[in-house]
Design a protein around this motif. Structure first.
Motif, mmCIF file in Angstrom:
data_model
loop_
_atom_site.group_PDB
_atom_site.id
_atom_site.type_symbol
_atom_site.label_atom_id
_atom_site.label_comp_id
_atom_site.label_asym_id
_atom_site.label_seq_id
_atom_site.Cartn_x
_atom_site.Cartn_y
_atom_site.Cartn_z
ATOM 1 N N VAL A 75 1.106 -1.457 -0.205
ATOM 2 C CA VAL A 75 -0.101 -0.110 -0.028
ATOM 3 C C VAL A 75 0.751 1.180 0.131
ATOM 4 C CG1 VAL A 75 -1.857 -1.408 0.986
ATOM 5 C CG2 VAL A 75 -0.367 -0.030 2.091
ATOM 6 N N ARG A 107 -2.357 4.669 9.096
ATOM 7 C CA ARG A 107 -3.407 2.583 9.207
ATOM 8 C C ARG A 107 -3.036 2.359 8.586
ATOM 9 N NH1 ARG A 107 -6.127 3.501 14.520
ATOM 10 N NH2 ARG A 107 -7.444 2.337 14.437
ATOM 11 N N ASP A 108 -2.910 1.868 7.530
ATOM 12 C CA ASP A 108 -3.245 0.730 6.553
ATOM 13 C C ASP A 108 -1.944 1.035 5.900
ATOM 14 O OD1 ASP A 108 -5.952 1.891 5.126
ATOM 15 O OD2 ASP A 108 -5.642 2.751 3.232
ATOM 16 N N ARG A 130 -1.927 -2.061 9.012
ATOM 17 C CA ARG A 130 -3.073 -2.234 8.386
ATOM 18 C C ARG A 130 -2.080 -3.988 7.865
ATOM 19 N NH1 ARG A 130 -8.663 -2.184 7.081
ATOM 20 N NH2 ARG A 130 -7.868 0.411 5.613
ATOM 21 N N GLU A 131 -2.019 -3.123 6.860
ATOM 22 C CA GLU A 131 -1.496 -4.393 5.112
ATOM 23 C C GLU A 131 -0.101 -4.874 6.364
ATOM 24 O OE1 GLU A 131 -1.732 -4.865 2.318
ATOM 25 O OE2 GLU A 131 -0.110 -5.926 1.985
ATOM 26 N N MET A 176 0.356 -5.898 8.997
ATOM 27 C CA MET A 176 0.141 -7.292 10.119
ATOM 28 C C MET A 176 -0.732 -8.095 9.542
ATOM 29 S SD MET A 176 2.479 -5.917 12.357
ATOM 30 C CE MET A 176 1.524 -6.797 13.721
ATOM 31 N N SER A 177 -1.083 -7.507 8.444
ATOM 32 C CA SER A 177 -2.228 -8.878 8.110
ATOM 33 C C SER A 177 -1.830 -10.144 7.637
ATOM 34 C CB SER A 177 -2.225 -8.385 6.384
ATOM 35 O OG SER A 177 -3.107 -7.145 6.308
ATOM 36 N N ASN A 234 -0.508 -11.557 10.495
ATOM 37 C CA ASN A 234 -1.072 -11.779 12.249
ATOM 38 C C ASN A 234 -2.790 -11.683 12.197
ATOM 39 O OD1 ASN A 234 1.740 -10.782 12.519
ATOM 40 N ND2 ASN A 234 1.541 -12.612 13.957
ATOM 41 N N LEU A 235 -2.875 -13.180 12.191
ATOM 42 C CA LEU A 235 -4.155 -13.724 12.851
ATOM 43 C C LEU A 235 -4.551 -13.428 13.905
ATOM 44 C CD1 LEU A 235 -5.379 -16.190 9.979
ATOM 45 C CD2 LEU A 235 -5.217 -14.299 9.768
ATOM 46 N N HIS A 273 -8.298 -6.315 15.473
ATOM 47 C CA HIS A 273 -7.993 -5.439 15.093
ATOM 48 C C HIS A 273 -7.656 -4.119 15.567
ATOM 49 C CE1 HIS A 273 -9.859 -9.089 13.162
ATOM 50 N NE2 HIS A 273 -8.019 -9.197 12.561
ATOM 51 N N ASN A 274 -8.838 -3.570 15.361
ATOM 52 C CA ASN A 274 -8.742 -2.209 15.785
ATOM 53 C C ASN A 274 -8.169 -1.761 16.790
ATOM 54 O OD1 ASN A 274 -12.344 -1.444 14.662
ATOM 55 N ND2 ASN A 274 -10.547 -2.067 13.882
ATOM 56 N N ILE A 291 -5.138 -3.457 18.064
ATOM 57 C CA ILE A 291 -4.396 -3.268 17.997
ATOM 58 C C ILE A 291 -3.605 -2.770 16.972
ATOM 59 C CG2 ILE A 291 -2.703 -5.483 16.619
ATOM 60 C CD1 ILE A 291 -4.600 -7.671 17.079
ATOM 61 N N ILE A 292 -3.760 -2.166 15.682
ATOM 62 C CA ILE A 292 -3.584 -0.788 16.100
ATOM 63 C C ILE A 292 -2.998 0.376 15.932
ATOM 64 C CG2 ILE A 292 -3.788 0.377 13.843
ATOM 65 C CD1 ILE A 292 -2.802 -2.290 12.684
ATOM 66 N N ILE A 312 -7.637 -19.165 17.031
ATOM 67 C CA ILE A 312 -6.242 -19.329 16.785
ATOM 68 C C ILE A 312 -5.173 -19.981 17.363
ATOM 69 C CG2 ILE A 312 -3.832 -18.400 16.348
ATOM 70 C CD1 ILE A 312 -6.495 -17.318 14.469
ATOM 71 N N ARG A 327 -17.170 -5.547 18.523
ATOM 72 C CA ARG A 327 -16.217 -5.701 17.495
ATOM 73 C C ARG A 327 -15.977 -7.150 16.843
ATOM 74 N NH1 ARG A 327 -12.114 -0.560 19.201
ATOM 75 N NH2 ARG A 327 -13.116 0.733 18.024
ATOM 76 N N VAL A 381 -8.591 -10.785 7.893
ATOM 77 C CA VAL A 381 -7.118 -10.216 8.772
ATOM 78 C C VAL A 381 -6.736 -8.973 8.612
ATOM 79 C CG1 VAL A 381 -5.763 -11.915 7.110
ATOM 80 C CG2 VAL A 381 -6.478 -9.463 6.276
ATOM 81 N N HIS A 382 -6.071 -8.126 9.481
ATOM 82 C CA HIS A 382 -5.610 -6.629 9.960
ATOM 83 C C HIS A 382 -6.292 -5.679 8.662
ATOM 84 C CE1 HIS A 382 -4.638 -6.428 13.743
ATOM 85 N NE2 HIS A 382 -3.596 -7.568 13.527
ATOM 86 N N MET A 383 -5.466 -5.572 6.918
ATOM 87 C CA MET A 383 -6.546 -5.215 6.030
ATOM 88 C C MET A 383 -7.855 -5.381 5.374
ATOM 89 S SD MET A 383 -4.727 -3.181 4.376
ATOM 90 C CE MET A 383 -5.419 -1.572 3.306
#
Lengths: 174, 777
Positions: A122, A135-136, A139-140, A142-143, A145-146, A152-153, A155-156, B230, B680, B716-718
């Motif tokens: 990105v 943030r993008d 997010r990109e 860290m993707s 890491n599931l 997710h929010n 974490i970011i 997980i 969430r 995933v995060h994205m």
């Protein structure tokens, strides 16, 4: 044949099939590094090797002779948490806590990649020497890491709070 | 066999139903929750504050021990062999090479496995926990593709995994029924869920539909899903004399202890299950074969055993959500008032379980329709038993119902929120019971304002941003309030004034330990650090399922009952020299580290003083929660209004969720920080349900084809935008703490909100989940 784990030299296993993940969890009793898939798909086993993030389930321990591994246990413990660990607690960047050590180790490695100017999918300007910690971008990057609980929010938020000011400072200095 | 199970279930249901009628007409004051929980009126305590998780530092430092992380002396590692056929017999097993491999301690098959009974299947009894009722490695029979047929035990995991590849098995495959369409053609029957047939008719819905001036009639389908926590399912098991100790990842420790005891023919006290941390559950961390196989292997080898399922292994032996094919037909007058609501369809289960995906449950109390026809039919396949997954029924049922409401709104030319408001019922439209608390309108109003719903174009495909089409959609979310029987708790207060609350409950990430410490501190009049909340151990009181979004209510009612018993006991101990002397228990409240007269707070004595005078080191009481009759007296549900904005790429068809808002009405929120994460988390799993999740099932072989996290896609995060969450915070006057469940509602309505937004963006209505880009090209 030794490997350094969280600052201490330890022997490598005799069995060449032992992954770095299983060495940590089963032989060294450092279960903070998690096994979520054992096939490089979830990121729960992320550790830092000489500062770079790797998936320890896809790494054979014997390949890491002489290298220095940092696990979540090496970053901080209750009472003396790493700032990113503290930020995860503050921003509720987890629920069950299972993917968390991998997220945290991954984020530390990622911040270093951004600092070095490594671009991502990105990154809009590939010629730029500095990469904004948007943030993008987070997010990109860290993707891998599931998180199944859906933190997710948080974490970011935690990563942004921990690393954004420093990067901004670094940019200002340049 | 399954018909017998259904009959037994229906009989229990009929008894409950008959009692339910009496409960429905009884006075409010006879019910649990008839008087509001005193904690509701307490607005300045710990409840309602955004406390960070008390176990947070443990989790972020990797110091919280999970099931596979309890070391045991002399532990052996296990590896499983799975059947590659769906149905048939084992003709021959050759374990010679495996047994001769380095480090191998034993190879267990049906030939040498300890003899045990089949598991009691979940819902067949109060403490039954089994995912199915099939024998575990007892026979030469294979019943699903992926069934464990051998366990290899070795000194290390590497040795066990290698030796597994050396087990040679010859099978005789038989014809299996695994094709959904073929099974439907062969005949389905009315499904049964928790003692009730999933069939309901009010009035003549078919006629009302035919007569309605405006109607829509659509079919929807949803695929299989897997929980994909997980943390891999893992267990460390050891026999200590006659006692079986299991470190498990469990959302039902007491049920599991009882069920495993039944299987081994021992007393339930001889099975100790601990599960202090669970790396995600979502309905999947219950009793499956791995706990039993590890226990059997530990017995066979005389050593503790660690069994960690591979990710593939989780797909092979832990059930997931079943597929559904649904029809929703809505008939309305020109103002949008529903005349007919038809919601029917078929799902798949097995003959060995009691779980048919109940996709009509949310529809029963959603809208005021003049007529209803609701019907779930089930076919039984030769597959791994399906099971509960986050909002079983509601998650996929609301996709169909709420997509249909959007279709009806368009047919009528009415705003979809307005359509829902026009059909808001005053009492439960199918049971006739009054709602305990329902503020859906408020949730819609607040949500619409915050999301900017008024900016939405009624006509699809009107908003374009470069190569992206942009649209907004909404849907109602809902999940029932449950409180299951069996809740019990113990409270112990020491002479130093520290309280310990003991209950066999669970922490899978919901924030149980944190929120319940807040509640207990308020209930006892103590500071948070003066309360220890202990859970996750089957030797503690209570039979508490972390499921059905009911754990908070179950713990709340049990601790409230124990508090009542504590007050009684303390008054006895306090005696005549106490300022509390002469008071009756119901005149007394906890406050400021002790007890006081409810309406005269200065008449007070601390726990320390009471116990000190009595020279008692501690006081300990245990009590059971009352039967959950409130659920038969009121219609009790959590509610939500979901808002979604999507962007769909006109070149690639790729759908991206750009904004999401959940506006919730779930009673009082105990901890805003952890509750936000629960909401969430549900919504994000709903995004997966909408856009990517599917367990691909080979209908020729009965095998799951994507048993990995690379091929089963979770968000995933994205994929996750910032999820906005708001709530009414209106306490439910009839529930413990005024709270209703928050764990599952987030996944309800979400898929429909996404699908409706995609329709608004593109003009394309996708009725088959997941909505992948190929369906949008």
């Amino acid at each position: 044949m030794t490997i350094t784990v969280n600052g201490a030299a330890v022997s490598l296993p005799n069995d060449p099939r032992v992954s770095l993940l299983d060495l940590l969890r089963e032989d060294l009793h450092l279960p903070g590094t998690k096994k979520g898939c054992n096939q490089g798909a979830c990121g729960a086993c992320t550790v830092l090797v000489d500062g770079e993030r790797i998936l320890s389930c896809l790494a054979l321990a014997v390949q890491f002779e002489g290298r220095s591994v940092t696990t979540i246990e090496g970053l901080g413990m209750p009472g003396a948490l790493h700032p990113l660990q503290a930020a995860f607690v503050e921003h509720d960047g987890f629920q069950c806590g299972y993917c968390t050590p991998g997220q945290i180790c991954s984020a530390i490695g990622m911040a270093e990649e951004i600092r070095r100017g490594v671009p991502s999918h990105v990154t809009s300007d590939l010629s730029s020497e500095t990469i904004a910690l948007s943030r993008d971008e987070l997010r990109e990057r860290m993707s891998g890491n599931l998180c199944r609980c859906g933190a997710h929010n948080g974490i970011i938020d935690a990563i942004a709070e921990t690393f954004a000011p420093k990067t901004a400072l670094a940019e200002a200095a340049e | 066999m399954s018909i017998l199970k259904d009959a037994k279930d229906l009989l229990q249901g009929a008894v409950q139903g008959a009692m339910g009628k009496a409960v429905a007409i009884a006075p409010d004051s006879w019910m649990p929750g008839g008087e509001p929980d005193p904690l509701i009126a307490m607005r300045h305590g710990h409840v309602g504050r955004p406390h960070s998780r008390i176990d947070g530092p443990l989790k972020v430092s990797g110091s919280a021990p999970f099931a596979a992380e309890f070391p045991m002396e002399g532990m052996a590692y296990a590896s499983l062999v799975f059947s590659p056929i769906a149905k048939g017999r084992i003709l021959e097993i050759d374990t010679t090479s495996a047994e001769a491999a380095p480090g191998v301690l034993a190879v267990m098959t049906y030939v040498n496995a300890p003899r045990i009974s089949p598991p009691p299947v979940f819902l067949s009894g109060a403490k039954a926990a089994g995912g199915d009722d099939l024998p575990v490695m007892q026979e030469d029979v294979v019943r699903w593709n992926g069934e464990p047929v051998a366990v290899v035990l070795a000194e290390t995991q590497e040795q066990a995994d290698h030796a597994r590849s050396l087990v040679h098995i010859v099978y005789e495959a038989r014809r299996a029924l695994i094709d959904f369409a073929e099974a439907k053609a062969a005949g389905s029957r009315t499904a049964v869920f928790m003692g009730e047939p999933l069939h309901l008719e009010i009035g003549d819905a078919d006629k009302a539909l035919a007569d309605a001036p405006v109607r829509i009639d659509s079919s929807y389908s949803t695929p299989r899903h897997n929980h994909n926590a997980i943390e891999l399912h893992a267990v460390t098991a050891a026999w200590e004399g006659d006692t079986l100790r299991i470190h498990d990842a469990s959302q039902l420790v007491a049920h599991t202890a009882w069920s495993i005891a039944q299987m081994f023919g021992i007393d339930e006290k001889q099975v100790v299950i601990t599960s202090p941390f669970v790396g995600g559950g979502f309905g999947g961390k219950c009793l499956w074969q791995h706990q039993v196989l590890a226990s059997m292997a530990a017995k066979l080898a005389g050593r503790p055993v660690r069994l960690v399922l591979s990710r593939e292994g989780v797909y092979r032996i832990v059930g997931g959500r079943s597929p559904t094919e649904q029809r929703v037909a809505l008939g309305a007058d020109r103002e949008g008032r529903l005349k007919a609501l038809v919601h029917s369809g078929t799902t798949a289960k097995t003959a060995s379980n009691m779980m048919a995906e109940p996709f009509i449950v949310a529809t029963k109390s959603a809208y005021a329709s003049e007529t209803f026809k609701l019907d779930v039919r089930a076919v039984e396949l030769d597959m791994l038993a399906n099971t509960f997954m986050r909002a079983p029924g509601e998650a996929v049922g609301t996709f169909a119902l709420e997509s249909a409401m959007d279709e009806l709104a368009e047919a009528l030319g009415i705003d979809p929120i307005e359509l829902r408001m026009r059909n808001e019922p005053e009492k439960d439209p199918t049971s006739g019971l009054p709602f305990s608390s329902r503020n859906v309108t408020e949730a819609w109003r607040a949500g619409a304002q915050r999301f900017g719903w008024d900016r939405r174009d009624l006509v699809p495909r009107m908003v374009r941003d470069g190569e992206w089409l942009v649209g907004m959609g909404c849907a109602t979310g809902t999940y029932p309030y449950y409180r299951m029987p069996g809740g019990a708790a113990r409270i112990t207060i020491t002479s130093g004034g520290h309280a310990t609350v003991d209950i066999a409950a669970h922490e899978m990430g919901m924030g149980t330990a944190t929120a319940q410490t807040q509640v207990a501190a308020d209930r006892l009049g103590l500071a948070m650090d003066e309360v220890t909340f202990r859970y996750g151990d089957s030797t503690l009181p209570g039979v508490v399922l972390a499921g059905g979004s009911q754990q908070t209510a179950s713990i709340g009612a049990a601790v409230s009952a124990a508090h009542g018993a504590l007050v009684k006991e303390l008054l006895k101990i306090a005696g005549n020299d106490s300022p509390l002397a002469g008071l009756k228990p119901d005149e007394v409240a906890s406050r400021d580290g002790g007890l006081c007269k409810r309406d005269e707070p200065e008449r007070h004595e601390t726990y320390v003083s009471i116990l000190g005078r009595a020279r008692q080191a501690s006081v300990s009481v245990e009590a059971e929660a009352p039967m959950p009759l409130e659920t038969q007296h009121w219609s009790m549900h959590s509610h939500a209004a979901m808002f979604c904005e999507v962007r769909v790429n006109t070149v690639t068809g790729e759908p991206r969720v750009s904004r999401f808002l959940g506006s919730f009405d779930c009673g009082r929120i105990l901890n805003p920080k952890t509750a936000t994460s629960q909401f969430r988390g549900g919504i994000i799993m709903g995004l997966g349900l909408a856009l990517m999740e599917e367990t691909q099932f080979d209908e020729r072989k009965g095998r799951v084809m994507n048993p990995s996290l690379s091929e089963y896609h979770v968000p995933v995060h994205m994929d996750v935008p910032e999820i906005d969450v708001i709530w009414t915070d209106i306490p439910d006057p009839h529930t413990p703490m005024g709270a209703r469940g928050i764990g599952e509602i987030g996944i309800t309505g979400t898929a429909a909100a996404v699908a409706n937004a995609i329709y608004n963006a593109t003009g394309r209505r996708v009725r088959d989940l997941p909505i992948t880009l190929d369906k949008l090209l």
